[in-house]
Write an enzyme that holds these catalytic residues in place. Structure first.
Site, mmCIF file in Angstrom:
data_model
loop_
_atom_site.group_PDB
_atom_site.id
_atom_site.type_symbol
_atom_site.label_atom_id
_atom_site.label_comp_id
_atom_site.label_asym_id
_atom_site.label_seq_id
_atom_site.Cartn_x
_atom_site.Cartn_y
_atom_site.Cartn_z
ATOM 1 C CB ALA A 124 -0.938 0.117 1.256
ATOM 2 N NE ARG A 273 -13.026 -9.118 -42.472
ATOM 3 C CZ ARG A 273 -13.525 -9.000 -43.625
ATOM 4 N NH1 ARG A 273 -13.296 -9.694 -44.732
ATOM 5 N NH2 ARG A 273 -14.097 -7.699 -43.441
ATOM 6 N N GLY A 345 -13.692 -3.516 -37.591
ATOM 7 C CA GLY A 345 -14.963 -3.254 -36.563
ATOM 8 C C GLY A 345 -15.083 -4.431 -35.572
ATOM 9 C CD GLU A 368 4.480 -1.587 -8.795
ATOM 10 O OE1 GLU A 368 5.179 -2.272 -8.263
ATOM 11 O OE2 GLU A 368 3.565 -1.619 -8.799
#
Length: 390
Positions: A124, A273, A345, A368
């Protein structure tokens, strides 16, 4: 991805993690991530593999792996889901801090259970009004006999609810000059403390789903003075800066994982594709994207592994870790965006994983220590070292 410099055991570990990601994580990650569900089953498997003990040496754990191996394991986890790497990142830093600076009593109390994942740890540091200026923190631990009384608040604390040990950076001497001399790391053990610690809320996030990021409130929380890391008040800032070298390498490795996943998906899609009668990778614009993405990823990985090897040699590596974190995180973001471009898309659809990579990637830029802070660290070390020679 090269594992040539690893030991046979380390290469096998990387392979085990890779297989775990491919067989268990990737088939289910989309559903868990979109539901923002804590990945309990994945965490249990990570414990079984030994991921929570990667930084813990004998006699407390199975023996720490090289930092290079740690980086590659983190990359594999992040390739499956960046949140899984986040679920063990702070834990590893705390384990390193305990091994390097902890008292024998602290090491014996926590490290064996941390190695198995029974005890999970977090750190923390950040405060709501402080951001990157850690020395300006307002969380204070005042001495009262053989106890410290802690008051203040922290924010953006990963794994705060599920971690039972918190390495809290706070001021034990608010009047100290310079300020860093009054900063300590206090080991807040949820199994020891009573009233005074509140995990107030989970912060809503763009990405990094599943694993909680919380606010912590300390209101006259009492902990034994013996919980100061190493028993040495005022040494916390230097201790944490050393720990953050590993933390920044871990964030760089997360960016590698996200970037690699984005590139792998984009490469596969570009071959499947078709437009204008041919696979889209044959169109020069798409092919150029793929070439640039792969080059950035390879460069980022080599920079990160170089920093890891520097750390393992026992050399100061704040500049090297900062460079790795800076370059890898920026590259990861660019690769994720290019993966969206290649998918067109569909890259904007939640049915494809590339939209998740694009949401996860920004965390490594700001986490960080922001990349602006990394540039400051790098510049200061360039001036101090007086050379850019390797």
């Amino acid at each position: 991805m090269s594992t040539e410099q690893l030991s046979a055991e380390e290469r096998e570990l990387v392979k085990v993690v890779r297989d775990f990601v491919d067989r268990q994580v990737k088939p289910d990650v989309q559903e868990l991530e979109h539901a923002n569900t804590y990945p309990e089953a994945f965490i249990e498997t990570m414990k079984e593999i030994g991921i929570y003990g990667l930084a813990i040496d004998e006699p407390w754990g199975p023996g720490r792996v090289s930092t290079e191996c740690y980086v590659l394991v983190t990359e594999e986890l992040a390739r499956g889901w960046m949140s899984l790497a986040g679920a063990m990142g702070g834990h590893t830093v705390v384990a390193k801090l305990l091994q390097d600076f902890g008292t024998p009593e602290q090491q014996e109390r926590y490290l064996p259970r941390m190695a198995t994942g029974e005890v999970r740890a977090t750190m923390a540091l950040t405060e709501p009004g402080g951001g990157s200026d850690l020395q300006a923190m307002r969380t204070v631990a005042r001495r009262d006999g053989e106890e410290l009384v802690i008051s203040g608040g922290k924010t953006w604390i990963s794994n705060a609810r599920r971690s039972s040990l918190i390495a809290l950076l706070c001021k034990t001497d608010p009047q100290a000059q310079p300020a860093h001399r009054g900063i300590s790391i206090v080991l807040v053990d949820k199994e020891q403390v009573g009233a005074g610690l509140t995990v107030s809320r989970d912060l809503p996030k763009l990405g990094y789903k599943g694993v909680e990021s919380c606010e912590l409130v300390f209101e006259d929380l009492r902990v034994p003075v013996a919980q100061v890391l190493g028993g040495d008040e005022g040494a916390g800032f230097a201790q944490m800066m050393r720990g953050l070298e590993v933390g920044r390498l871990q964030v760089a490795a997360r960016a590698l994982g996200v970037g690699r996943a984005a590139l792998e998906d984009a490469l596969r899609y570009a071959q499947e594709r078709e437009s204008f009668g041919q696979p889209i990778w044959k169109h020069q614009s798409i092919g150029n994207y793929l070439a640039n993405m792969a080059t950035k990823l390879s460069a980022a990985r080599q920079l990160t592994l170089h920093a890891a090897r520097t750390y393992d040699r026992g050399e100061r590596s704040d500049m090297e870790a900062g460079m790795a974190k800076l370059f890898a995180s920026e590259a990861g973001m660019e690769i994720a965006l290019d993966a969206v471009r290649i998918h067109g898309g569909y890259g904007y659809s939640t049915e494809f994983d590339v939209e998740r990579y694009f949401r996860d990637a920004p965390l490594m830029i700001v986490g960080e220590g922001t990349n602006e802070i990394q540039r400051n660290v790098i510049a200061a070390q360039l001036v101090k070292r007086g050379s850019v020679a390797p």
